[in-house]
Write an enzyme that holds these catalytic residues in place. Structure first.
Site, short mmCIF file in Angstrom:
data_model
loop_
_atom_site.label_atom_id
_atom_site.label_comp_id
_atom_site.label_asym_id
_atom_site.label_seq_id
_atom_site.Cartn_x
_atom_site.Cartn_y
_atom_site.Cartn_z
N CYS A 115 96.39 15.56 106.82
CA CYS A 115 96.63 16.99 107.05
C CYS A 115 96.71 17.79 105.75
CB CYS A 115 97.91 17.19 107.85
SG CYS A 115 97.84 16.33 109.42
N HIS A 262 98.94 24.73 107.65
CA HIS A 262 98.19 23.71 108.38
C HIS A 262 98.60 23.81 109.84
CE1 HIS A 262 96.97 20.03 110.14
NE2 HIS A 262 98.18 19.51 110.14
N ASN A 292 95.09 20.61 116.57
CA ASN A 292 95.31 20.23 115.18
C ASN A 292 94.04 19.53 114.67
OD1 ASN A 292 96.02 18.83 112.83
ND2 ASN A 292 98.06 18.28 113.56
O1 UT7 Z 1 99.48 17.33 111.62
C1 UT7 Z 1 100.23 16.24 111.23
C2 UT7 Z 1 101.64 16.46 111.41
N1 UT7 Z 1 101.99 16.33 112.80
C3 UT7 Z 1 102.98 17.03 113.27
O2 UT7 Z 1 103.51 17.86 112.58
C4 UT7 Z 1 103.44 16.75 114.69
C5 UT7 Z 1 104.94 16.89 114.75
N2 UT7 Z 1 105.49 16.56 116.06
C6 UT7 Z 1 105.29 17.32 117.15
O3 UT7 Z 1 104.57 18.29 117.12
C7 UT7 Z 1 106.04 16.95 118.42
O4 UT7 Z 1 106.93 15.91 118.15
C8 UT7 Z 1 105.11 16.55 119.59
C9 UT7 Z 1 104.40 17.79 120.13
C10 UT7 Z 1 104.11 15.53 119.15
C11 UT7 Z 1 105.89 15.95 120.75
O5 UT7 Z 1 106.88 16.82 121.17
P1 UT7 Z 1 108.37 16.30 121.35
O6 UT7 Z 1 109.15 17.44 121.82
O7 UT7 Z 1 108.80 15.64 120.08
O8 UT7 Z 1 108.23 15.27 122.53
P2 UT7 Z 1 108.60 13.72 122.57
O9 UT7 Z 1 107.61 12.91 121.82
O10 UT7 Z 1 110.04 13.53 122.25
O11 UT7 Z 1 108.41 13.41 124.10
C12 UT7 Z 1 109.24 14.04 125.11
C13 UT7 Z 1 108.81 13.56 126.48
C14 UT7 Z 1 108.72 12.05 126.59
O12 UT7 Z 1 109.12 11.70 127.90
P3 UT7 Z 1 110.60 11.14 128.18
O13 UT7 Z 1 110.72 9.89 127.37
O14 UT7 Z 1 111.53 12.22 127.74
O15 UT7 Z 1 110.59 10.90 129.66
C15 UT7 Z 1 107.26 11.77 126.45
O16 UT7 Z 1 106.83 10.59 127.09
O17 UT7 Z 1 107.50 14.07 126.78
C16 UT7 Z 1 106.64 12.96 127.14
N3 UT7 Z 1 105.29 13.28 126.69
C17 UT7 Z 1 104.42 14.00 127.40
N4 UT7 Z 1 104.49 14.56 128.62
C18 UT7 Z 1 103.43 15.23 129.07
C19 UT7 Z 1 104.73 12.94 125.50
N5 UT7 Z 1 103.48 13.44 125.43
C20 UT7 Z 1 103.27 14.08 126.61
C21 UT7 Z 1 102.17 14.81 127.14
N6 UT7 Z 1 102.29 15.36 128.36
N7 UT7 Z 1 101.03 14.98 126.44
#
Ligand code: UT7
Length: 335
Positions: A115, A262, A292
């Site tokens: 990134c 970014h 992204n």
């Molecule tokens: O460019 C490089 C740098 N990258 C970044 O900066 C990314 C940084 N991180 C993020 O943007 C966020 O952490 C994400 C958008 C990737 C994820 O969001 P989050 O709020 O951290 O969600 P999470 O990973 O904690 O997941 C929450 C819940 C989980 O379910 P449970 O365990 O709470 O039942 C996941 O399984 O959401 C679930 N989940 C989804 N649900 C529907 C994960 N991905 C999805 C999805 N659709 N695509």
């Protein structure tokens, strides 16, 4: 004393639009989750047979940038190509661009900083120009993510975020002091290398080993991201490195005309915007349309902002990125 400036910008995204609803048909996800957590509405994916690849898209963006710079391929002294998704394991994309654009046997350098790849590449271009070694450097960021994502529910935490595309900038020698790229600031913290990574195929995870050890589960050749950990580090590092750049030039946040972060997650951009007390007009985001695009995200956003007339001569433009490595960086530009 030489300075360097961006003399031309270009971008390219594949025509194939993939909406959140399209993804919800092939994995357990939904439009509300994706928009709420990331701001993304749709992204572009290369379609099989459309002729695109990481380097082909890079060439398309580069041709536009060159034309806008009023230069030809003969004027370019160096290609710097940033990607995490090269067409081949080796060689990198730079030499493919050199060949496809019928360029002279100029050097082609590949940058692997994910990134932050475009900022690292821009910084290298800036140094080569400021030392007087080169006059015009073609900097490209391009990604074909869709070719390597796990498009099943197992991969949804990563796959819904990333999109394909390319952006390019021609960086040109200038002698105008106080204009152009004022400074760049780069960092890394390899302790967190695995928190956002693709481990194989590699010399640590060679193909026969992968097939033997991972017939079904835990396949290390799809990207892994510890989303919350990356998010927490991103917001801190974005702010730090923007401040570092401003301070190095005796500027403050009040001097910023346009911040191009970014495009990792709209929530990260909004957090940074709030921290620096910037208005909506002072931060350019297009993650809603493209997801992204890693090394391509800043040059695509910069190109669009410029095309829309949002960047004017004399503006202070700040670029900042954070991502896998971890690596992060900023560039302070007087347009
Ligand atoms: O460019 C490089 C740098 N990258 C970044 O900066 C990314 C940084 N991180 C993020 O943007 C966020 O952490 C994400 C958008 C990737 C994820 O969001 P989050 O709020 O951290 O969600 P999470 O990973 O904690 O997941 C929450 C819940 C989980 O379910 P449970 O365990 O709470 O039942 C996941 O399984 O959401 C679930 N989940 C989804 N649900 C529907 C994960 N991905 C999805 C999805 N659709 N695509």
């Amino acid at each position: 004393m030489y300075t360097s400036k961006i003399s031309g910008l270009g971008s390219y995204v594949p025509e194939n639009v993939v909406t959140n609803d399209d993804l919800s048909k092939i994995m357990d996800t939904n439009d509300a989750w994706i928009q709420e957590r990331t701001g993304i509405k749709e992204r572009r994916h290369i379609k099989k047979g459309d002729g695109n690849s990481t380097s082909v898209m890079g060439v398309k963006a580069a041709k536009i940038a060159l034309e806008r710079a009023g230069l030809t391929t003969d004027d370019i002294d160096l290609i710097i190509f940033a990607t995490l998704s090269p067409d081949m394991y080796f060689p990198g994309g730079g030499v493919r661009v050199q060949h496809m654009m019928n360029m002279k046997t100029i050097p082609a350098l590949d940058v692997r900083n994910q990134c932050s790849g475009f900022i690292y590449a821009l910084s290298v271009a800036d140094q080569f120009i400021k030392t007087g070694m080169y006059k015009n450097v073609l900097v490209i960021g391009s990604e074909n993510h869709s070719g390597g994502l796990d498009m099943t529910t197992r991969g949804r935490g990563v796959s819904v975020i990333f999109g394909d595309g390319a952006g390019a900038a021609v960086v040109t020698r200038s002698e105008e002091e106080g204009r152009g790229i004022l400074s760049t600031h780069l960092h890394s913290e390899g302790a967190h290398a695995k928190e956002l990574s693709l481990e194989g195929p590699s010399t640590e995870h060679w193909v026969p080993e992968i097939i033997e050890e991972n017939p079904q589960e835990n396949i290390p050749y799809y990207p892994y991201m510890n989303g919350q950990f990356v998010f927490k580090n991103a917001v801190v590092r974005f702010s730090e490195v923007i401040n570092e750049g401003l301070q190095a030039n005796h500027l403050t946040a009040r001097d910023i005309d346009m911040l191009i972060p970014h495009q990792a997650n709209l929530r990260i951009s909004q957090f940074v915007q709030k921290q620096f007390k910037l208005s909506d007009d002072q931060v350019y985001n297009n993650i809603q349309k493209y997801g992204n695009t890693t090394a391509a995200s800043i040059p695509i956003a910069l190109t669009e902002a410029w095309e829309k007339g949002k960047i004017k001569e004399g503006d202070l433009v700040v670029l900042a990125a954070f991502g896998s490595g971890f690596t992060w960086g900023s560039a302070i530009i007087r347009w």
